[in-house]
Design an enzyme around this catalytic site. Structure first.
Site, PDB file in Angstrom:
ATOM      1  N   LYS A 154      29.909  55.294 -86.412  1.00  0.00           N
ATOM      2  CA  LYS A 154      31.299  55.638 -86.787  1.00  0.00           C
ATOM      3  C   LYS A 154      31.989  54.767 -87.497  1.00  0.00           C
ATOM      4  O   LYS A 154      32.591  55.104 -88.379  1.00  0.00           O
ATOM      5  CB  LYS A 154      32.201  55.567 -85.329  1.00  0.00           C
ATOM      6  CG  LYS A 154      31.260  56.696 -84.412  1.00  0.00           C
ATOM      7  CD  LYS A 154      32.254  56.927 -83.247  1.00  0.00           C
ATOM      8  CE  LYS A 154      31.861  58.107 -82.244  1.00  0.00           C
ATOM      9  NZ  LYS A 154      32.780  58.357 -81.194  1.00  0.00           N
TER      10      LYS A 154
ATOM     11  N   ARG B 284      20.762  60.031 -70.324  1.00  0.00           N
ATOM     12  CA  ARG B 284      21.231  61.099 -70.207  1.00  0.00           C
ATOM     13  C   ARG B 284      20.674  62.611 -70.592  1.00  0.00           C
ATOM     14  O   ARG B 284      20.360  63.417 -70.242  1.00  0.00           O
ATOM     15  CB  ARG B 284      22.733  61.180 -70.623  1.00  0.00           C
ATOM     16  CG  ARG B 284      23.597  60.547 -69.720  1.00  0.00           C
ATOM     17  CD  ARG B 284      25.002  60.381 -70.291  1.00  0.00           C
ATOM     18  NE  ARG B 284      25.259  59.470 -71.618  1.00  0.00           N
ATOM     19  CZ  ARG B 284      26.198  59.444 -72.419  1.00  0.00           C
ATOM     20  NH1 ARG B 284      27.089  60.217 -72.143  1.00  0.00           N
ATOM     21  NH2 ARG B 284      26.179  58.640 -73.541  1.00  0.00           N
TER      22      ARG B 284
ATOM     23  N   GLU C 146      33.291  66.674 -72.008  1.00  0.00           N
ATOM     24  CA  GLU C 146      32.104  65.715 -72.479  1.00  0.00           C
ATOM     25  C   GLU C 146      30.906  66.699 -72.236  1.00  0.00           C
ATOM     26  O   GLU C 146      30.829  67.217 -71.335  1.00  0.00           O
ATOM     27  CB  GLU C 146      32.036  64.597 -71.406  1.00  0.00           C
ATOM     28  CG  GLU C 146      32.898  63.551 -71.474  1.00  0.00           C
ATOM     29  CD  GLU C 146      32.910  62.666 -72.809  1.00  0.00           C
ATOM     30  OE1 GLU C 146      31.758  62.694 -73.217  1.00  0.00           O
ATOM     31  OE2 GLU C 146      33.897  62.031 -72.994  1.00  0.00           O
TER      32      GLU C 146
ATOM     33  N   ASP D 170      34.493  64.345 -77.866  1.00  0.00           N
ATOM     34  CA  ASP D 170      34.299  64.456 -76.640  1.00  0.00           C
ATOM     35  C   ASP D 170      35.483  63.971 -76.026  1.00  0.00           C
ATOM     36  O   ASP D 170      35.855  62.528 -76.058  1.00  0.00           O
ATOM     37  CB  ASP D 170      33.141  64.221 -76.120  1.00  0.00           C
ATOM     38  CG  ASP D 170      32.185  65.030 -76.279  1.00  0.00           C
ATOM     39  OD1 ASP D 170      31.804  65.765 -75.325  1.00  0.00           O
ATOM     40  OD2 ASP D 170      31.559  64.723 -77.508  1.00  0.00           O
TER      41      ASP D 170
ATOM     42  N   SER E  56      30.960  62.065 -83.776  1.00  0.00           N
ATOM     43  CA  SER E  56      30.672  62.308 -82.454  1.00  0.00           C
ATOM     44  C   SER E  56      29.408  61.563 -82.129  1.00  0.00           C
ATOM     45  O   SER E  56      28.427  61.742 -82.627  1.00  0.00           O
ATOM     46  CB  SER E  56      30.726  63.753 -81.921  1.00  0.00           C
ATOM     47  OG  SER E  56      30.342  63.633 -80.805  1.00  0.00           O
ATOM     48  N   GLY E  57      29.667  60.881 -81.007  1.00  0.00           N
ATOM     49  CA  GLY E  57      28.251  60.454 -80.095  1.00  0.00           C
ATOM     50  C   GLY E  57      27.486  61.524 -79.329  1.00  0.00           C
ATOM     51  O   GLY E  57      26.788  61.311 -78.919  1.00  0.00           O
TER      52      GLY E  57
ATOM     53  N   ASN F 194      32.932  53.599 -77.557  1.00  0.00           N
ATOM     54  CA  ASN F 194      32.352  53.971 -78.630  1.00  0.00           C
ATOM     55  C   ASN F 194      33.058  54.132 -79.718  1.00  0.00           C
ATOM     56  O   ASN F 194      32.450  54.115 -81.009  1.00  0.00           O
ATOM     57  CB  ASN F 194      31.403  55.250 -78.362  1.00  0.00           C
ATOM     58  CG  ASN F 194      30.275  55.561 -79.221  1.00  0.00           C
ATOM     59  OD1 ASN F 194      29.495  54.382 -79.856  1.00  0.00           O
ATOM     60  ND2 ASN F 194      30.166  56.554 -79.649  1.00  0.00           N
TER      61      ASN F 194
ATOM     62  N   ASP G   9      36.831  61.267 -82.976  1.00  0.00           N
ATOM     63  CA  ASP G   9      35.896  61.382 -81.873  1.00  0.00           C
ATOM     64  C   ASP G   9      36.130  62.767 -81.401  1.00  0.00           C
ATOM     65  O   ASP G   9      37.060  63.398 -81.519  1.00  0.00           O
ATOM     66  CB  ASP G   9      36.342  60.287 -80.884  1.00  0.00           C
ATOM     67  CG  ASP G   9      35.282  60.619 -79.590  1.00  0.00           C
ATOM     68  OD1 ASP G   9      34.013  60.701 -79.694  1.00  0.00           O
ATOM     69  OD2 ASP G   9      35.822  60.659 -78.479  1.00  0.00           O
TER      70      ASP G   9
END
Length: 279
Positions: A210, A121, A85, A78, A165-166, A230, A76
Site C-alpha cells: 500500500k 484465512r 470484511e 474492507d 486492498s489487502g 495494514n 482501503d
C-alpha cells in the site's frame, strides 16, 4: 498556519460553535457550511486535535499548512469503503466464519503478521465454489454511507482515485468499478476447476504494498484513508491520513479521524461545501 475543521453535521449551532472557539482559542471561523461544519485558523494542528478530539458526536480534521487542493485519494476497501470484511463473509459462507473473523480482527489490530494471517484465512476457504464470490457481492457487500458521494465529488474536483486492498481482486475490481475508482490493487485468489484452492496467487498486498502504491502514484498532495494496522504506513505517509472508525493502532497515528460521520464528511475537511457535493 494550521486549519482545523469541526464537523458536527446538522447541529453546529452558535452554542457549539462558541464552545469550539473557546477550546481552540480561535477567532470566528474562516469558513462555515451552515450547521454542518466550520473551519478555523489555529496555531497548530496537534493542539487543535487535542482540544477537540473525543468531543461527543464531533469529528475534527486538522492539518498544518494544508494544500489548497489534493491530487490523489488512496483508500482501503474492507471496513472503509465498504462496511464488510469480504474474507469474513466468504468464511461464513464456507462454514468457518467465526474462525476467519477472529483472525481478521487480530490482524487489523496489528496483533498478527498480516501475510501469515491472510494465508491462514484463505486456506480455510479451500473448496468453496467460485460462484460464492458473486453471490457474496450481490447479497452481502454494501458501500459505507457516503462512499459514492465522496468518490464522485473528488473526481469532479480532478482528484485521482486508487483503491488498494489487502482483500481480493474478485471483490475489489467490482466494487472499485461501481464506485468509480481509477485504479484497483488487490490480492488474487487462486481458483481451479471452479473452486478456491485455499491459496493466493503472487505476492500478497500488505502494508508495504500500500505504501509502495502511494509512492508509485507520485502524488505530493495525497489523502489516504483506512481502518486497520495494514493501512498504517500508507496513512502515515500521505499528506492527509484519515482513520475511519479505525482500530486504535491506526487511530492514534493518523492525522485525523472520522469516528462519528459518514465518508462524505471528509469533504468538509477539505473545505468543500455541501452545495458542491456530487450525488
Amino acid at each position: 498556519m494550521a486549519i482545523a475543521t469541526l464537523i458536527a453535521a446538522g447541529r453546529l449551532g452558535d452554542s457549539l460553535l462558541g464552545a469550539a472557539q473557546e477550546r481552540l482559542g480561535a477567532d470566528a471561523p474562516i469558513w462555515r457550511d451552515g450547521a454542518d461544519a466550520a473551519r478555523f485558523d489555529v496555531a497548530d494542528a496537534a493542539s487543535a486535535r487535542a482540544a477537540l478530539q473525543g468531543w461527543e458526536g464531533v469529528d475534527v480534521i486538522a492539518l498544518d499548512n494544508p494544500p489548497e487542493r489534493y491530487d490523489l485519494f488512496i483508500a482501503d476497501m474492507d471496513s472503509t469503503m465498504i462496511g464488510q470484511e469480504c474474507i469474513d463473509e466468504l468464511g461464513d459462507m464456507a462454514g468457518v466464519g467465526a474462525r476467519v473473523a477472529d483472525i481478521t480482527e487480530r490482524a487489523m489490530r496489528g496483533e498478527l503478521d498480516f501475510n501469515g494471517a491472510l494465508r491462514e484465512r484463505v486456506a480455510l476457504l479451500e473448496g468453496l465454489p467460485e460462484e460464492a464470490i458473486a453471490r457474496c457481492i450481490e447479497e452481502r457487500i454494501r458501500p459505507n454511507a457516503g462512499a459514492e458521494r465522496l468518490l464522485a465529488t473528488l473526481k469532479a474536483q480532478g482528484v485521482r482515485t486508487v483503491l488498494v486492498s489487502g482483500g481480493f481482486t474478485a471483490f475489489a475490481d467490482v466494487i472499485g468499478g461501481r464506485l468509480g475508482f481509477d485504479r484497483v490493487v488487490a490480492n488474487v485468489l487462486e481458483i481451479d476447476d471452479g473452486r478456491l484452492t485455499g491459496k493466493v496467487v503472487g505476492e500478497i498486498v500488505n502494508a508495504d504494498t500500500k505504501l509502495a502504491v502511494l509512492k508509485e502514484e507520485g502524488a505530493k498532495r495525497a489523502i489516504a484513508i483506512g481502518d486497520g494496522a495494514n493501512d498504517l504506513k500508507m496513512v502515515s505517509a500521505a499528506r492527509l491520513g484519515i482513520a475511519f472508525r479505525a482500530k486504535p493502532v491506526l487511530a492514534e497515528a493518523a492525522h485525523a479521524r472520522l469516528d462519528h460521520h459518514d465518508l462524505d464528511a471528509l469533504l468538509w475537511g477539505l473545505g468543500i461545501p455541501r452545495t458542491d457535493w456530487v450525488g
